[in-house]
Design a protein around this motif. Structure first.
Motif, PDB file in Angstrom:
ATOM      1  N   MET A  33      -4.782   6.043 -11.846  1.00 51.36           N
ATOM      2  CA  MET A  33      -6.113   6.602 -11.864  1.00 51.36           C
ATOM      3  C   MET A  33      -6.037   8.060 -11.443  1.00 51.36           C
ATOM      4  O   MET A  33      -5.438   8.371 -10.410  1.00 51.36           O
ATOM      5  N   VAL A  42      -7.164  11.601  -9.837  1.00 52.23           N
ATOM      6  CA  VAL A  42      -7.933  11.953  -8.650  1.00 52.23           C
ATOM      7  C   VAL A  42      -9.018  12.945  -9.035  1.00 52.23           C
ATOM      8  O   VAL A  42      -8.765  13.883  -9.788  1.00 52.23           O
ATOM      9  N   ASN A 102     -13.137  16.940  -4.551  1.00 54.59           N
ATOM     10  CA  ASN A 102     -14.367  17.633  -4.234  1.00 54.59           C
ATOM     11  C   ASN A 102     -14.125  19.123  -4.507  1.00 54.59           C
ATOM     12  O   ASN A 102     -13.027  19.630  -4.218  1.00 54.59           O
ATOM     13  N   VAL A 148      -8.779  10.777  -1.783  1.00 55.97           N
ATOM     14  CA  VAL A 148      -9.758   9.745  -1.453  1.00 55.97           C
ATOM     15  C   VAL A 148     -10.630   9.487  -2.679  1.00 55.97           C
ATOM     16  O   VAL A 148     -10.729  10.322  -3.566  1.00 55.97           O
ATOM     17  N   SER A 149     -11.237   8.341  -2.699  1.00 53.53           N
ATOM     18  CA  SER A 149     -12.118   8.013  -3.822  1.00 53.53           C
ATOM     19  C   SER A 149     -13.302   8.972  -3.856  1.00 53.53           C
ATOM     20  O   SER A 149     -13.915   9.251  -2.828  1.00 53.53           O
ATOM     21  N   PHE A 150     -13.605   9.460  -5.048  1.00 55.34           N
ATOM     22  CA  PHE A 150     -14.757  10.344  -5.224  1.00 55.34           C
ATOM     23  C   PHE A 150     -16.020   9.498  -5.184  1.00 55.34           C
ATOM     24  O   PHE A 150     -16.050   8.383  -5.716  1.00 55.34           O
ATOM     25  N   ASP A 151     -17.050  10.020  -4.575  1.00 55.92           N
ATOM     26  CA  ASP A 151     -18.318   9.313  -4.447  1.00 55.92           C
ATOM     27  C   ASP A 151     -18.905   9.020  -5.828  1.00 55.92           C
ATOM     28  O   ASP A 151     -19.273   9.937  -6.562  1.00 55.92           O
ATOM     29  N   HIS A 152     -18.965   7.750  -6.208  1.00 52.76           N
ATOM     30  CA  HIS A 152     -19.451   7.386  -7.540  1.00 52.76           C
ATOM     31  C   HIS A 152     -20.907   7.800  -7.761  1.00 52.76           C
ATOM     32  O   HIS A 152     -21.341   7.970  -8.892  1.00 52.76           O
TER      33      HIS A 152
END
Length: 60
Positions: A1, A3, A6, A29-33
């Motif tokens: 996946m 990245v 931000n 880190v996972s991006f805010d969906h």
């Protein structure tokens, strides 16, 4: 996946002189969906022979 960074972190990530891998790891880190947007696009985007601004226009 892939990245999704931000925007405020992009410079840190792309800085070739930054040896601080611990800092870079913290950017993964996972991006805010909730901040993502999805758009339907033309099927013409599936061919590399097509290259025009029309390919990125939103289909209503």
């Amino acid at each position: 996946m892939p990245v999704i960074l931000n925007p405020k972190d992009e410079e840190k990530w792309l800085d070739p002189t930054n040896p601080n891998t611990d800092l870079l790891d913290k950017l993964l880190v996972s991006f805010d969906h909730e901040k993502m947007e999805a758009f339907e696009v033309s099927t013409e985007i599936n061919s590399p022979k097509n290259n025009s601004p029309q390919l990125i226009k939103t289909i209503c």
